[in-house]
Design an enzyme around this catalytic site. Sequence first.
Site, short mmCIF file in Angstrom:
data_model
loop_
_atom_site.label_atom_id
_atom_site.label_comp_id
_atom_site.label_asym_id
_atom_site.label_seq_id
_atom_site.Cartn_x
_atom_site.Cartn_y
_atom_site.Cartn_z
N HIS A 122 0.84 -1.14 -0.15
CA HIS A 122 0.04 -0.07 0.07
C HIS A 122 0.85 1.29 0.10
O HIS A 122 1.94 1.33 0.58
CB HIS A 122 -0.73 0.00 1.39
CG HIS A 122 -1.92 0.94 1.50
ND1 HIS A 122 -1.52 2.18 1.77
CD2 HIS A 122 -3.31 0.69 1.25
CE1 HIS A 122 -2.70 2.97 1.93
NE2 HIS A 122 -3.70 2.11 1.53
N ASP A 200 3.18 -4.73 7.15
CA ASP A 200 1.91 -4.11 7.16
C ASP A 200 0.75 -5.21 7.27
O ASP A 200 0.74 -5.97 6.28
CB ASP A 200 1.75 -3.23 5.82
CG ASP A 200 0.33 -2.72 5.37
OD1 ASP A 200 -0.52 -2.97 6.26
OD2 ASP A 200 0.21 -2.15 4.62
N GLN A 203 -4.48 -5.70 6.43
CA GLN A 203 -5.46 -6.51 5.76
C GLN A 203 -5.44 -8.02 6.10
O GLN A 203 -6.10 -8.80 5.54
CB GLN A 203 -5.11 -6.68 4.25
CG GLN A 203 -5.44 -5.18 3.59
CD GLN A 203 -6.88 -4.81 3.60
OE1 GLN A 203 -7.91 -5.58 3.98
NE2 GLN A 203 -7.11 -3.56 3.16
N LYS A 226 -10.43 -1.31 10.58
CA LYS A 226 -10.92 -2.67 9.72
C LYS A 226 -11.17 -3.94 10.56
O LYS A 226 -11.14 -4.84 9.83
CB LYS A 226 -9.57 -3.00 8.80
CG LYS A 226 -9.13 -1.57 7.69
CD LYS A 226 -8.22 -2.25 6.78
CE LYS A 226 -7.56 -0.96 6.16
NZ LYS A 226 -8.32 -0.01 5.22
N CYS A 364 -4.96 2.99 -3.41
CA CYS A 364 -3.51 3.43 -3.01
C CYS A 364 -2.29 2.58 -3.15
O CYS A 364 -1.71 2.17 -2.40
CB CYS A 364 -3.85 3.64 -1.25
SG CYS A 364 -4.97 4.76 -0.75
#
Lengths: 410, 149
Positions: A122, A200, A203, A226, A364
């Site tokens: 991202h 990261d 997700q 999220k 993004c």
Amino acid sequence: MFDVAKIKRDFPVLQQEINGKPVAYLDSAASSQLPRQVMEAMSRYYETSHANVHRGVHTLAERATSAYEEAREKTARFINAPLPQNIIFTRGTTEALNLVAYAYGLHKLQAGDGVIVTLLDHHSNLVPWQQIAKLRNANLYMVELTDEGLLNMDQFRSYLKQGNIKVVAVTHASNVMGTITPIKDIIRDAHQAGAVVVVDAAQSAPHMKIDVQELDADFLAVSGHKMLGPTGIGFLYGKGKLLDSMEPFQMGGSMIGLVNYFESNWAEVPARFEAGTPNIVGAVGLAAGIDYLTALGMEQVEQHERQLLAYAWDRLSQVEGIALYGPREPRTGLIAFNVDDTHPHDVSTVLDAEGVAVRAGHHCAQPLHKWLHTAATNRASFYIYNDQQDIDRLVSALQRVKEMFGYVAR
Amino acid sequence: MSLDSLYQDVILDHYKKPRNVGKIDNYDVGMELANPTCGDVIGIHLKLDDEGKVADAKFHGHGCSISQSSASMLTVKVKGKKVEEARQLIADFYEMMKGSEGDYSKLGELQALQGVAKYPVRIKCATLAWKALEQGLDKKEGVNDGESQ
């Protein structure tokens, strides 16, 4: 038993109609919805316990401080961090990743050092490193993808062999391709080459069990919004030894030790990285979201999404003229797609009229879209409150798109 | 607001059969703009004649039905217009996109885009080509040059 109908009833926002139709919310990869329990925990905090944290000795200040610190403990347990002090509350994944880039990268990188990023990252795990590399005269290396949409691990290992790599910034699950990266292998190889790894997990953490000790991750960033929490709260996990060695990222109240006229020293971790009054109610909401997920069981959450994904992949594959992006496996619960030549904004507008919410745009991830040779994609993403009916609604709404925009002669 | 009033036939017609697609060598007015939220790109090229009227207009780029049809209709509309008239069209179009009440009959078939004003996230799609035209004219006339900026 994973009872979606019962779960759905906990989400007030899903009880309404959008454009005259019940809402099929397929945009949780952008932001998930909040269950009643999270909202209640947040208003209970304001009704009974609010004051500023870590200062003041009155009862309310004490309650606020324990609510905030209990949230830190819960968050640590959720990803199996060794200690609550490994958790730094941030505004979200973006701030957590910027914290690593500035508090670690800016101070530790030397001219000629290397930072590896990937095409699945991202912008929030790519652009900070572009900036830090520029400031430190360090070199940036981009790991590209195989034709199936998996990370090119040969390329990754050849970068590591150069001997100058100090940081590897990589996503655990791509927000466009859905690809789950071989994060354990990446971390092991990076460590052998003497690099730290910034993961990261925006997700992945909402959708699967994460164990930072088993992964041996150095840094790992997550967003609360999220995973059933409110916006404006997220966290950075960092190994104690690394965090202790780092300079602060933002300066102000709470993060200092002693302040003199012309210089100051810093508080212990995690306070050192939490300047100013934090988002206390956000942390309370995040912890309530964690409670909700933990009660369901992360293994069950993952299994539910895998079943939905299999169903959605099967149904969407049969839509004429559709292109699905990314590998079938290993994949998290989202699918990016395009239909014929129809622009994602048009697709998304037509789906919205049918009560189906998907994301449209470049998500993004502009370099990745360039690689895919498309300006933008649609993305349907699944969470605990989605069922097969939501996917059926998506598929039939796509028929409406084809009726409207089909057969564009170009 | 129904979908059909957003996607009127004239919009779909310009989207499926865009007019004046391409670039002009030695253009007098030219500007390319991107919409950073979706990656759409539209470029507008104009050729002016001796009297300062638009002798030719073309657009290039890629985008959704709203941005493409808006660009296509723009090129049709500005042909034969003087620069001041083009600027008036830009102002009228922006006003229409704000959802303001008014008589937009001068905009002709562009009135089909009036429904976009009801979809706030799509307004940028409709105005992209017009912003390119506006900035192209500004550049040509030196509006943003020098110390006046």
